[in-house]
Design a protein around this motif. Sequence first.
Motif, PDB file in Angstrom:
ATOM      1  N   ALA A 131      -6.392  -7.304   1.117  1.00 44.62           N
ATOM      2  CA  ALA A 131      -5.229  -6.953   1.936  1.00 44.62           C
ATOM      3  C   ALA A 131      -4.861  -8.151   2.804  1.00 44.62           C
ATOM      4  CB  ALA A 131      -5.554  -5.754   2.809  1.00 44.62           C
TER       5      ALA A 131
ATOM      6  N   TRP B  65      -9.687  -4.990   0.598  1.00 48.86           N
ATOM      7  CA  TRP B  65      -9.089  -3.657   0.750  1.00 48.86           C
ATOM      8  C   TRP B  65     -10.188  -2.591   0.757  1.00 48.86           C
ATOM      9  CZ3 TRP B  65      -5.465  -0.987   2.718  1.00 48.86           C
ATOM     10  CH2 TRP B  65      -5.128   0.298   2.249  1.00 48.86           C
TER      11      TRP B  65
ATOM     12  N   GLU C 269      -6.264   0.700   7.829  1.00 51.50           N
ATOM     13  CA  GLU C 269      -4.831   0.408   7.895  1.00 51.50           C
ATOM     14  C   GLU C 269      -4.222   1.142   9.094  1.00 51.50           C
ATOM     15  OE1 GLU C 269      -2.681   1.688   4.407  1.00 51.50           O
ATOM     16  OE2 GLU C 269      -1.054   0.238   4.736  1.00 51.50           O
TER      17      GLU C 269
ATOM     18  N   LEU D 127      -1.128  -6.222  -0.976  1.00 53.25           N
ATOM     19  CA  LEU D 127      -2.436  -6.383  -1.607  1.00 53.25           C
ATOM     20  C   LEU D 127      -2.300  -7.444  -2.694  1.00 53.25           C
ATOM     21  CD1 LEU D 127      -3.340  -2.584  -2.074  1.00 53.25           C
ATOM     22  CD2 LEU D 127      -4.005  -4.112  -0.187  1.00 53.25           C
TER      23      LEU D 127
ATOM     24  N   ASP E 166      -3.595   0.168  -6.104  1.00 50.60           N
ATOM     25  CA  ASP E 166      -4.140  -0.040  -4.765  1.00 50.60           C
ATOM     26  C   ASP E 166      -5.669  -0.124  -4.810  1.00 50.60           C
ATOM     27  OD1 ASP E 166      -1.524   0.347  -4.110  1.00 50.60           O
ATOM     28  OD2 ASP E 166      -1.890   1.821  -2.538  1.00 50.60           O
TER      29      ASP E 166
ATOM     30  N   THR F 187       0.864  -1.181   0.000  1.00 48.58           N
ATOM     31  CA  THR F 187       0.000   0.000   0.000  1.00 48.58           C
ATOM     32  C   THR F 187       0.902   1.234   0.000  1.00 48.58           C
ATOM     33  OG1 THR F 187      -0.011   0.081   2.413  1.00 48.58           O
ATOM     34  CG2 THR F 187      -1.783  -1.165   1.355  1.00 48.58           C
TER      35      THR F 187
ATOM     36  N   VAL G 250      -0.490  -3.935   6.780  1.00 48.61           N
ATOM     37  CA  VAL G 250      -0.866  -4.577   5.518  1.00 48.61           C
ATOM     38  C   VAL G 250       0.431  -5.048   4.872  1.00 48.61           C
ATOM     39  CG1 VAL G 250      -1.919  -4.288   3.254  1.00 48.61           C
ATOM     40  CG2 VAL G 250      -2.877  -3.093   5.241  1.00 48.61           C
TER      41      VAL G 250
END
Lengths: 469, 469
Positions: free
Chosen positions: A463, A424, A432, A445, A456, A200, A442
Amino acid sequence: MAKSVLTPQAADFPRWYQDVVAKAEMADNGPVRGTMVIRPYGYSIWERMQREMDDRIKAAGAKNAYFPLFIPESYLTREAEHVEGFSPELAVVTHAGGKDLEEPVVVRPTSETVIGEFMAKWINSYRDLPLLLNQWANVVRWELRPRVFLRTSEFLWQEGHTAHATKKDAAEYAARIHRDAYEDFMVNILAMPVIRGRKTKAERFAGAINTLALEAMMRDGKALQMGTSHELGQNFANAFGIKYLSAEGQQETCWTASWGTSTRMIGGLIMTHGDDNGLRIPPPLAPIQALVMVVKDGDGVSEAARTLTDELLAAGVRAELDDRTDTAFGRRAVDAELKGIPIRIEVGPRDIAEGKVTLARRIAGGKEPVALGEATALVQRALDDDHQALYDEALAFRDAKTVDVTTIDEAREAAQTGFARIPWATLGVEGEKKLAEAAITVRCLVRPDGEIPESDDEEGAIAVVARAY
Amino acid sequence: MAKSVLTPQAADFPRWYQDVVAKAEMADNGPVRGTMVIRPYGYSIWERMQREMDDRIKAAGAKNAYFPLFIPESYLTREAEHVEGFSPELAVVTHAGGKDLEEPVVVRPTSETVIGEFMAKWINSYRDLPLLLNQWANVVRWELRPRVFLRTSEFLWQEGHTAHATKKDAAEYAARIHRDAYEDFMVNILAMPVIRGRKTKAERFAGAINTLALEAMMRDGKALQMGTSHELGQNFANAFGIKYLSAEGQQETCWTASWGTSTRMIGGLIMTHGDDNGLRIPPPLAPIQALVMVVKDGDGVSEAARTLTDELLAAGVRAELDDRTDTAFGRRAVDAELKGIPIRIEVGPRDIAEGKVTLARRIAGGKEPVALGEATALVQRALDDDHQALYDEALAFRDAKTVDVTTIDEAREAAQTGFARIPWATLGVEGEKKLAEAAITVRCLVRPDGEIPESDDEEGAIAVVARAY
């Protein structure tokens, strides 16, 4: 086997780790805080890792070079995010050759800046692209909470640095190294399952526009980042003037990438495969694959052991003879277990009289008498099986400790013992931050199919969250 | 060959050296004074040197390990001569992790001290001896007059460090590495004749009781020290408490030795074999032994060149195809000469029509057409011959520039163009000081038969004196 000389993993995992690093003679702490001494056994494993990784990097077309340890302080400040990320960890030389320096120099924490400077000199036209460089070197990042192999003020690594004509070329090459060099090495040499994903924004490398990571699960359920590849966009190319003349005669700015793996992987290896009796080294990596041990001398035992060792060597097995009968056999056997030598072949007078030896397997476990004449073929087969067995065991362990969840609270709960997978879209930047308060991050991803999302925000991105080293 | 792109050696040797290092893309100067960037071509030669040297060191029983870059300042002061020798060259880190350090740390100039500390921990009994360690690492010695490869503030090297039960064991091991690893490597891989001798007291390593050296003659008649092995007596063992329990149950002090070779050898290689057209790389070391060049594409030329390259590779020749026909052929040929590639095979449309290619030899010189079907066998033979030819040429050059003299004045005179050999009994410590005023040093002491004297005062010892890098 006699009572273990290690703290059991279940009792105190960090203590177990310290114990096994010391007792298997892998490393010691250095005299300057946070530094380490890699002992011969640990270094022989690192050498084999280097050789295997280097072969893969060269197969991907990169060439090794060497850039200086010392970087002018002014270079680091040219890329704003980069200097902000690394400033707190820098070691600075202020005095050299008996004088105070006019401009302090930093000991490299990574080499994007100095290599950027030389890429700018060496690249003129599109014909010079891609420029694919790699360096094996030591780097320094001052650590407040050092832990041998995992987090040390000085570590050894390879750092690749490449320049490309387009964003797409840079992204493809970073992904290629990530898959064909890094993941292939981790699976086929380290016998470690790894999750390939993207970081991320909060977890990206300082100065990158995208960071790909490989994450593994340790036996305490925590994650370890095993290697990263970064798309650096045009951030460093702009800061250092890395430009090329296109085929159409236009001045263009390059796109750069960098990627690295380090001695940290040794820590990952230990914490993935080690058990209460010590290390377990995958056969492709083991400096000694088969240790032929003279239990007790006499009646032709030493001669038979030496002949068998030679036979194994001739068959391509990394075999070694242990005829140190002035040291108790039990102690030598415990030492071989601690060091994770995949196979021990015990040769004693009674066995030899019957034309037999005893095969003890560190990974599959167990001991059995085998005919002397069949020992070499059995060892070869066992080594093949052992690598797959280690991988399968680690994968099953990870799967058992990975949970799909749908809320942040569930994620926090699951991350106490392993990995949690959460959409996510559910977690997001705010979630997060909340997890970070509980020291959960995290790790990366991923797509539902295990591939790497393009961004993202890609729909369906999951995640993977965990506590991490 | 077209007009050379290099300053001729006879016109200005130091300038020629700078030119060839730059034009052959061996190295660049780094941004911090005295540091260097080893470019991919230079580094590929260093990698091969490392591999060959490492094999020899391991064959002599030493094991690789890694010790920290940073050494507490207090370690260096424990051996009085050692700190006196290195103090003026140290780089010191005073600031790290955002704070001033309580005790400054020095960047290792060599690792006797920190390795001594760990030898003391690891050695308990006579069973632990000899302890034979080697490390591949970067070291830092601040240079006031830097010159790339020869004298740089940071350089790469291997440093061996061994501990023994007796003075004799330490002396024998230092001599063994000197002969079986170092000299063997220099002769059989670098194709360089070297003089093996002992250093006078004035020229010894700081903290040694005896230093053995290997000295080579460069093409300007100056000497280059290619490698050294040191008997350290009990100096470091006393300073760091390196002791062992003997078989008789007595506490005894160890005897230690150390030995090193570095990237400086690359400079020696260049200045021994290079000529006005560039480098000449001995075949065992050449990253590319045979370059198959497409002169001009068309009429199946590229296909024939590729087939020949594959044939050479299959025969174990390190061959590479150069089909960059968008760059002028002349420029590519000059580049191959500059880089010292032993053999070029030029493949053009007219040759191929006649079933021929042109073999151009960098070391033996000359160009000749050969039948395509015989090319591989001819290349293999040429590579064998070339190594010996380079060695013979360097030896003849050295012999022609070495003079036996009987007075200090004659020695001073002869050292203007090469080596002078003068009885040590005639020269002595006083004569050594006089020569030093003319920047001439005793490179080493040898016996009349070429072997190494047991002491500086051995009857009949001859001093080899020269100007040196």
